[in-house]
Enzyme design. Structure first.
Site, PDB file in Angstrom:
ATOM      1  N   PRO A  11       0.707  -1.369   0.208  1.00  0.00           N
ATOM      2  CA  PRO A  11      -0.185  -0.048   0.144  1.00  0.00           C
ATOM      3  C   PRO A  11       0.719   1.322  -0.071  1.00  0.00           C
ATOM      4  CG  PRO A  11      -0.183  -1.217   1.981  1.00  0.00           C
ATOM      5  CD  PRO A  11       0.666  -2.148   1.124  1.00  0.00           C
ATOM      6  N   ASN A  12       0.516   2.209  -0.821  1.00  0.00           N
ATOM      7  CA  ASN A  12       0.866   3.695  -0.774  1.00  0.00           C
ATOM      8  C   ASN A  12       2.120   3.937  -1.722  1.00  0.00           C
ATOM      9  OD1 ASN A  12      -1.225   4.704   0.988  1.00  0.00           O
ATOM     10  ND2 ASN A  12      -0.178   3.555   2.665  1.00  0.00           N
ATOM     11  N   ARG A  19       4.881  11.037  -2.366  1.00  0.00           N
ATOM     12  CA  ARG A  19       4.681  10.909  -1.094  1.00  0.00           C
ATOM     13  C   ARG A  19       6.006  10.790  -0.126  1.00  0.00           C
ATOM     14  NH1 ARG A  19       4.928   4.619   1.205  1.00  0.00           N
ATOM     15  NH2 ARG A  19       4.028   4.938   3.189  1.00  0.00           N
ATOM     16  N   TYR A  24      11.147   8.729   1.127  1.00  0.00           N
ATOM     17  CA  TYR A  24      11.239   7.697   0.171  1.00  0.00           C
ATOM     18  C   TYR A  24      11.747   8.276  -1.368  1.00  0.00           C
ATOM     19  CZ  TYR A  24       7.989   5.677   3.501  1.00  0.00           C
ATOM     20  OH  TYR A  24       7.334   4.986   4.552  1.00  0.00           O
ATOM     21  N   ASN A  75       8.122  -5.569  -1.114  1.00  0.00           N
ATOM     22  CA  ASN A  75       7.924  -4.507  -0.155  1.00  0.00           C
ATOM     23  C   ASN A  75       6.489  -4.380   0.301  1.00  0.00           C
ATOM     24  OD1 ASN A  75       7.939  -2.067   1.384  1.00  0.00           O
ATOM     25  ND2 ASN A  75       9.113  -0.806  -0.180  1.00  0.00           N
ATOM     26  N   ALA A  78       3.210  -0.892   4.787  1.00  0.00           N
ATOM     27  CA  ALA A  78       2.682  -1.120   6.019  1.00  0.00           C
ATOM     28  C   ALA A  78       2.413  -2.531   6.610  1.00  0.00           C
ATOM     29  CB  ALA A  78       1.749   0.083   6.507  1.00  0.00           C
ATOM     30  N   HIS A  81       4.137  -4.773   8.991  1.00  0.00           N
ATOM     31  CA  HIS A  81       4.260  -4.787  10.440  1.00  0.00           C
ATOM     32  C   HIS A  81       2.777  -5.307  10.828  1.00  0.00           C
ATOM     33  CE1 HIS A  81       7.300  -2.098   9.082  1.00  0.00           C
ATOM     34  NE2 HIS A  81       6.526  -1.250   8.737  1.00  0.00           N
ATOM     35  N   ASP A  88       1.808 -16.029   5.994  1.00  0.00           N
ATOM     36  CA  ASP A  88       1.361 -17.136   5.740  1.00  0.00           C
ATOM     37  C   ASP A  88       1.422 -17.641   4.386  1.00  0.00           C
ATOM     38  OD1 ASP A  88       0.840 -17.608   8.424  1.00  0.00           O
ATOM     39  OD2 ASP A  88      -1.256 -17.600   8.317  1.00  0.00           O
ATOM     40  N   GLU A  99      13.164  -9.301   1.257  1.00  0.00           N
ATOM     41  CA  GLU A  99      12.144  -8.215   1.851  1.00  0.00           C
ATOM     42  C   GLU A  99      13.067  -6.999   1.475  1.00  0.00           C
ATOM     43  OE1 GLU A  99      11.258  -8.871   5.831  1.00  0.00           O
ATOM     44  OE2 GLU A  99      10.547  -6.653   6.050  1.00  0.00           O
ATOM     45  N   HIS A 101      12.867  -2.461   1.946  1.00  0.00           N
ATOM     46  CA  HIS A 101      12.269  -1.331   2.357  1.00  0.00           C
ATOM     47  C   HIS A 101      13.085  -0.244   1.793  1.00  0.00           C
ATOM     48  CE1 HIS A 101       9.363  -3.391   4.780  1.00  0.00           C
ATOM     49  NE2 HIS A 101      10.347  -4.155   5.323  1.00  0.00           N
ATOM     50  N   ARG A 108      13.307   4.432  12.294  1.00  0.00           N
ATOM     51  CA  ARG A 108      11.796   5.158  12.315  1.00  0.00           C
ATOM     52  C   ARG A 108      11.354   4.896  13.612  1.00  0.00           C
ATOM     53  NH1 ARG A 108       9.306   4.864   6.718  1.00  0.00           N
ATOM     54  NH2 ARG A 108       7.985   6.660   7.482  1.00  0.00           N
ATOM     55  N   ARG A 112       7.612   0.339  13.428  1.00  0.00           N
ATOM     56  CA  ARG A 112       8.174   0.129  12.126  1.00  0.00           C
ATOM     57  C   ARG A 112       9.336  -1.128  12.194  1.00  0.00           C
ATOM     58  NH1 ARG A 112       5.536   3.244   8.287  1.00  0.00           N
ATOM     59  NH2 ARG A 112       5.248   5.268   9.113  1.00  0.00           N
TER      60      ARG A 112
END
Ligand code: DQA
Length: 146
Positions: A11-12, A19, A24, A75, A78, A81, A88, A99, A101, A108, A112
């Site tokens: 998301p985002n 943003r 970012y 990635n 949110a 977290h 799963d 992974e 980020h 942060r 997070r």
């Protein structure tokens, strides 16, 4: 034809470049996709690049990767977290998982600092900006041995 690497964004991340650019960066997700496609080509890897704001859609792509993907770079935004459901799904995928980020999540807010996805990932890249995706692709090349 070797199976592609799935790069999944949560998301985002569709707002990348607009943003919180101080966190970012200025690159858009389309820029990241283009850079990943270029590098994947150089490395001889196929690529499927996706973004969704919806947890279930990300889970569906991980399920798709069970048959159609050699590895997953994710990635989860949110959902990193919060999402036991994405963990799963990744646990039901047999190939390597990395992974990514963009920001250094450990520098942060405390919420997070924990990642459900890290319980599954072979490796984690955080705080390397959008270059982290390219580093992950290079590592993925080693892991899938393609
Ligand atoms: C992020 C870090 C997450 O904590 C955040 O919710 C994001 C982006 C990153 O790439 O730095 O959406 O995954």
């Amino acid at each position: 034809m070797p199976k592609p690497i799935f790069i999944l964004n949560g998301p985002n991340l569709n707002l990348l470049g607009k943003r919180q650019p101080e966190i970012y960066g200025a690159e858009t997700l389309a820029d990241v996709e283009a850079a990943c496609a270029r590098l994947a080509g150089e490395l001889g890897l196929g690529l499927r690049f996706h973004q969704s704001n919806h947890e279930g859609q990300i889970i569906d792509w991980v399920h798709e990767a069970r048959d159609a993907g050699a590895g997953v770079i994710i990635n989860p935004g949110a959902f990193t977290h919060t999402s036991i459901a994405i963990l799963d799904a990744l646990n039901a995928f047999d190939g390597p998982v990395l992974e990514v980020h963009i920001s250094n999540v450990h520098k942060r807010e405390a919420f997070r600092h924990h990642s459900y996805v890290s319980l599954r990932a072979e490796g984690v890249i955080a705080g390397f900006g959008t270059e982290g995706y390219l580093l992950a692709l290079r590592r993925m090349k080693t892991l899938v041995g393609a």
